[in-house]
Design an enzyme around this catalytic site. Sequence first.
Site, PDB file in Angstrom:
ATOM      1  N   ASP A 274       2.695   4.930  14.172  1.00 51.36           N
ATOM      2  CA  ASP A 274       2.859   3.765  14.988  1.00 51.36           C
ATOM      3  C   ASP A 274       4.023   4.055  15.784  1.00 51.36           C
ATOM      4  O   ASP A 274       5.165   4.643  15.507  1.00 51.36           O
ATOM      5  CB  ASP A 274       3.357   2.380  14.563  1.00 51.36           C
ATOM      6  CG  ASP A 274       3.618   1.794  13.480  1.00 51.36           C
ATOM      7  OD1 ASP A 274       4.825   3.018  13.192  1.00 51.36           O
ATOM      8  OD2 ASP A 274       3.968   1.324  12.792  1.00 51.36           O
TER       9      ASP A 274
ATOM     10  N   HIS B 177       1.272  -6.008   6.466  1.00 54.15           N
ATOM     11  CA  HIS B 177       0.423  -4.761   7.426  1.00 54.15           C
ATOM     12  C   HIS B 177       1.027  -4.173   6.784  1.00 54.15           C
ATOM     13  O   HIS B 177       1.987  -3.109   6.184  1.00 54.15           O
ATOM     14  CB  HIS B 177       1.204  -5.334   8.736  1.00 54.15           C
ATOM     15  CG  HIS B 177       3.005  -4.892   9.261  1.00 54.15           C
ATOM     16  ND1 HIS B 177       3.566  -5.542   9.993  1.00 54.15           N
ATOM     17  CD2 HIS B 177       3.698  -3.898   8.721  1.00 54.15           C
ATOM     18  CE1 HIS B 177       4.731  -5.351  10.011  1.00 54.15           C
ATOM     19  NE2 HIS B 177       4.852  -4.176   9.061  1.00 54.15           N
TER      20      HIS B 177
ATOM     21  N   ASN C  29       4.208  -9.024   5.741  1.00 54.62           N
ATOM     22  CA  ASN C  29       2.578 -10.212   6.159  1.00 54.62           C
ATOM     23  C   ASN C  29       1.788  -8.903   5.517  1.00 54.62           C
ATOM     24  O   ASN C  29       0.617  -9.127   5.731  1.00 54.62           O
ATOM     25  CB  ASN C  29       2.463 -10.965   7.633  1.00 54.62           C
ATOM     26  CG  ASN C  29       2.463  -9.835   8.258  1.00 54.62           C
ATOM     27  OD1 ASN C  29       2.676  -8.022   7.806  1.00 54.62           O
ATOM     28  ND2 ASN C  29       2.663  -9.664   9.838  1.00 54.62           N
TER      29      ASN C  29
ATOM     30  N   GLU D 278      -1.565  -5.704  12.063  1.00 53.66           N
ATOM     31  CA  GLU D 278      -1.760  -6.894  10.942  1.00 53.66           C
ATOM     32  C   GLU D 278      -2.812  -7.567  10.250  1.00 53.66           C
ATOM     33  O   GLU D 278      -3.880  -6.787  10.775  1.00 53.66           O
ATOM     34  CB  GLU D 278      -1.307  -7.572  12.485  1.00 53.66           C
ATOM     35  CG  GLU D 278      -0.296  -7.230  13.693  1.00 53.66           C
ATOM     36  CD  GLU D 278       1.878  -7.455  13.381  1.00 53.66           C
ATOM     37  OE1 GLU D 278       1.537  -7.580  11.619  1.00 53.66           O
ATOM     38  OE2 GLU D 278       2.262  -7.605  13.829  1.00 53.66           O
TER      39      GLU D 278
HETATM   40  C1  F6R Z   1       5.816   1.431  10.498  1.00 54.34           C
HETATM   41  C2  F6R Z   1       5.308   0.514  10.028  1.00 54.34           C
HETATM   42  C3  F6R Z   1       5.452  -0.739   9.616  1.00 54.34           C
HETATM   43  C4  F6R Z   1       7.105  -0.764   8.661  1.00 54.34           C
HETATM   44  C5  F6R Z   1       6.570  -1.932   8.019  1.00 54.34           C
HETATM   45  C6  F6R Z   1       7.747  -2.230   6.902  1.00 54.34           C
HETATM   46  O1  F6R Z   1       6.821   2.696  11.153  1.00 54.34           O
HETATM   47  O2  F6R Z   1       4.184   1.237  10.107  1.00 54.34           O
HETATM   48  O3  F6R Z   1       4.755  -1.217   8.508  1.00 54.34           O
HETATM   49  O4  F6R Z   1       6.960   0.142   7.497  1.00 54.34           O
HETATM   50  O5  F6R Z   1       7.182  -3.139   9.576  1.00 54.34           O
HETATM   51  O6  F6R Z   1       9.469  -2.339   7.986  1.00 54.34           O
HETATM   52  P1  F6R Z   1      10.494  -2.254   7.064  1.00 54.34           P
HETATM   53  O7  F6R Z   1      10.674  -0.760   5.877  1.00 54.34           O
HETATM   54  O8  F6R Z   1      11.289  -1.798   7.883  1.00 54.34           O
HETATM   55  O9  F6R Z   1      10.582  -2.903   6.155  1.00 54.34           O
END
Ligand code: F6R
Length: 233
Positions: free
Chosen positions: A62, A130, A128, A135
């Site tokens: 992403d 994701h 959450n 989401e």
């Molecule tokens: C990032 C992504 C997100 C993160 C998630 C956890 O490329 O796709 O799904 O993996 O938000 O983020 P952290 O590792 O910062 O807790």
Amino acid sequence: MNIIKVKDPVAGGIAAFGIIKEAIAAGAKTLGLATGSTPETLYRAMVESDLDFSNITAFNLDEYVGLSKDNSQSYYYFMQEHLFKYKKFKQHFIENGLVGDLEAEAAAYEAKLQAHPIDVQILGIGLNGHIGFNEPKTSFASLTHVTNLTESTINANKRFFERVEDVPTKALTMGIKSIMRSKQIILLAYGAAKAPIIKKLLEGPVSEDVPASVLQKHPQVTVIIDEAAASLL
Ligand code: F6R
């Protein structure tokens, strides 16, 4: 799902690297990569290894909409800083969140993904549930698309920005279906804050309310968690 419990994020990074190394030795050519804090120790393990990635194609999950490549909060920049500055890959793809036609960009990215099936996909998980920026309530049939970030995600990510208003509100992300096409998936999660969502991921019903729960339907998933993230299991 295969669950590996590790002492800390450093051990988690080493464990994930071990799986990637094995997959490459067995012929894997395409990796799917994530950003955020969680995969940093994995990238350190990759950078510190002597493994050659010059035949490997990488795709990122992403990218934020509206941040340029030289913005230190863009995921393009993150990947340069943590991996590509040190390790040469054959090619690296990440969505471009600066183009005028985001829908066309999403479709073109999806086409590239379909031309290079992912052998091993790395995932983190949002508080959450994701995965990527899919989401809650995103369709399990979704392909790469433009999405609005939820308040939970904007709040979780504001730690990287000066002000909450600076956090982008839109992103381009691989869809759930794009992620589920990967041959093998490694999901990483560390820390007590992730414990409730890890419980839902592993023990809860499969539901679009918890995007990561779809992984229960994938044949080859490894979940690497530290003791704190595993504390509610
Ligand atoms: C990032 C992504 C997100 C993160 C998630 C956890 O490329 O796709 O799904 O993996 O938000 O983020 P952290 O590792 O910062 O807790």
